[in-house]
Design an enzyme around this catalytic site. Structure first.
Site, mmCIF file in Angstrom:
data_model
loop_
_atom_site.group_PDB
_atom_site.id
_atom_site.type_symbol
_atom_site.label_atom_id
_atom_site.label_comp_id
_atom_site.label_asym_id
_atom_site.label_seq_id
_atom_site.Cartn_x
_atom_site.Cartn_y
_atom_site.Cartn_z
ATOM 1 N N ASP A 68 0.813 -1.217 0.000
ATOM 2 C CA ASP A 68 0.000 0.000 0.000
ATOM 3 C C ASP A 68 0.846 1.266 0.000
ATOM 4 O OD1 ASP A 68 0.967 -0.514 2.540
ATOM 5 O OD2 ASP A 68 -0.976 -0.915 3.417
ATOM 6 N N ASN A 137 -7.348 -3.230 14.281
ATOM 7 C CA ASN A 137 -8.731 -3.566 13.928
ATOM 8 C C ASN A 137 -8.815 -4.751 12.958
ATOM 9 O OD1 ASN A 137 -7.800 -2.490 11.566
ATOM 10 N ND2 ASN A 137 -9.294 -0.821 11.430
ATOM 11 N N HIS A 139 -7.094 -5.063 10.135
ATOM 12 C CA HIS A 139 -6.861 -4.774 8.713
ATOM 13 C C HIS A 139 -5.553 -5.419 8.242
ATOM 14 C CE1 HIS A 139 -4.680 -0.646 9.514
ATOM 15 N NE2 HIS A 139 -3.789 -1.591 9.340
ATOM 16 N N GLU A 144 -9.619 -2.066 5.279
ATOM 17 C CA GLU A 144 -10.269 -1.822 6.565
ATOM 18 C C GLU A 144 -11.524 -2.694 6.713
ATOM 19 O OE1 GLU A 144 -8.620 -0.231 8.630
ATOM 20 O OE2 GLU A 144 -8.154 1.827 8.098
HETATM 21 C C1 F6R Z 1 1.510 -1.474 6.094
HETATM 22 C C2 F6R Z 1 0.298 -2.276 6.235
HETATM 23 C C3 F6R Z 1 -0.524 -2.280 7.490
HETATM 24 C C4 F6R Z 1 0.310 -2.560 8.733
HETATM 25 C C5 F6R Z 1 -0.546 -2.507 9.980
HETATM 26 C C6 F6R Z 1 0.269 -2.698 11.236
HETATM 27 O O1 F6R Z 1 2.069 -1.646 4.804
HETATM 28 O O2 F6R Z 1 -0.039 -2.922 5.306
HETATM 29 O O3 F6R Z 1 -1.521 -3.261 7.373
HETATM 30 O O4 F6R Z 1 0.921 -3.811 8.612
HETATM 31 O O5 F6R Z 1 -1.202 -1.275 10.049
HETATM 32 O O6 F6R Z 1 1.129 -1.612 11.397
HETATM 33 P P1 F6R Z 1 2.263 -1.632 12.512
HETATM 34 O O7 F6R Z 1 3.256 -2.655 12.124
HETATM 35 O O8 F6R Z 1 2.851 -0.239 12.456
HETATM 36 O O9 F6R Z 1 1.589 -1.940 13.804
#
Ligand code: F6R
Length: 252
Positions: A68, A137, A139, A144
């Protein structure tokens, strides 16, 4: 099938995840890796850099596609995910930058950019190993909680909780983009193998609900229960609400 490995702490999780990714590169030097950003994979990328520096890993034929990118941030913006990948991995290993791909969040037509990205993944022959973190959450990528699972790369409106969680990396919460381009759950599910990593107590509910709860688009990571080859490497804190008994590895 999902294999869940319990690592003692963040460092042990990172080391194990790096070994897993390294084994993919050794098995298939021209593999396509799907990569993630965020706090969780930083330790994994550090270990991969170390393996490269020690002469134990060659990235010269590897291709990468990231999950992303924020809408509106150019690759030279320190908060962009392209910048993150260069800083934590690409600038430090012998990967060909032209073989590394992140969505362009500044594309004139975001819709066309999503279509281009989806085609690009196909033209590379699909993803061999997709690395994922997980949001508080549930995701994955920036997919989301929703009424239906997303199928392909698309524009996503970020939820308040994600904007809040990600604001720690920005000077001010008002600077956090509210939209992102992200692979869809379907795109992620088409990867041949998936490695999800998680650390810390904030991920306890997401991990329990994703792998021990119902399969529902309200918990996007729960779709992974339908994938044939998923490995989860999480630390003790993240697994605290999952009943693994005395085992360090279980299959669910
Ligand atoms: C980032 C991504 C998100 C993160 C998730 C956890 O490329 O795809 O799904 O993996 O938000 O983020 P952290 O590791 O910062 O807790």
């Amino acid at each position: 099938m999902i294999r869940i490995y319990k690592a003692k702490d963040y460092e042990a999780m990172s080391h194990m995840a790096a070994d897993f990714i390294a084994s993919q590169i050794i098995l298939k030097p021209n593999c396509v890796l799907g990569l993630a950003t965020g706090t969780t994979p930083i330790g994994t990328y550090n270990w991969l850099r170390k393996k490269y520096e020690d002469g134990r890993l060659d990235f010269s034929e590897v291709h990468t596609v990231n999950l992303d990118e924020y809408v509106g941030l150019a690759g030279d913006d320190p908060n962009s995910y392209r910048y993150f990948m260069n800083t934590y991995l690409f600038d430090h290993v012998n990967i060909d930058k032209f073989s590394t791909h992140v969505e362009d969040g500044t594309a004139k037509s975001l819709k066309k950019e999503c279509q281009r990205y989806e085609k690009l993944i196909r033209s590379l022959g699909g993803v061999d190993l997709q690395l994922l973190g997980i949001g508080n959450n549930g995701h994955i990528g920036f997919c989301e909680p929703a009424d239906a699972f997303s199928r392909v790369t698309h524009i996503e409106n970020l939820t308040e909780s994600t904007i809040q969680a990600n604001s720690r990396l920005f000077e001010d919460i008002s600077q956090v983009p509210t939209r992102a381009l992200t692979m869809g759950v379907g795109t992620i599910m088409r990867a041949r193998r998936i490695l999800l990593i998680a650390s810390g107590s904030a991920k306890q509910d997401a991990i329990r609900d994703s792998f021990f709860g119902d399969i529902t688009p309200r918990v996007p990571a729960s779709a992974l229960q339908l994938h044939q080859d998923v490995t989860v490497i999480a630390d003790e804190e993240a697994l605290a609400k999952c009943d693994m008994g005395d085992d360090d590895v279980i299959v669910v």
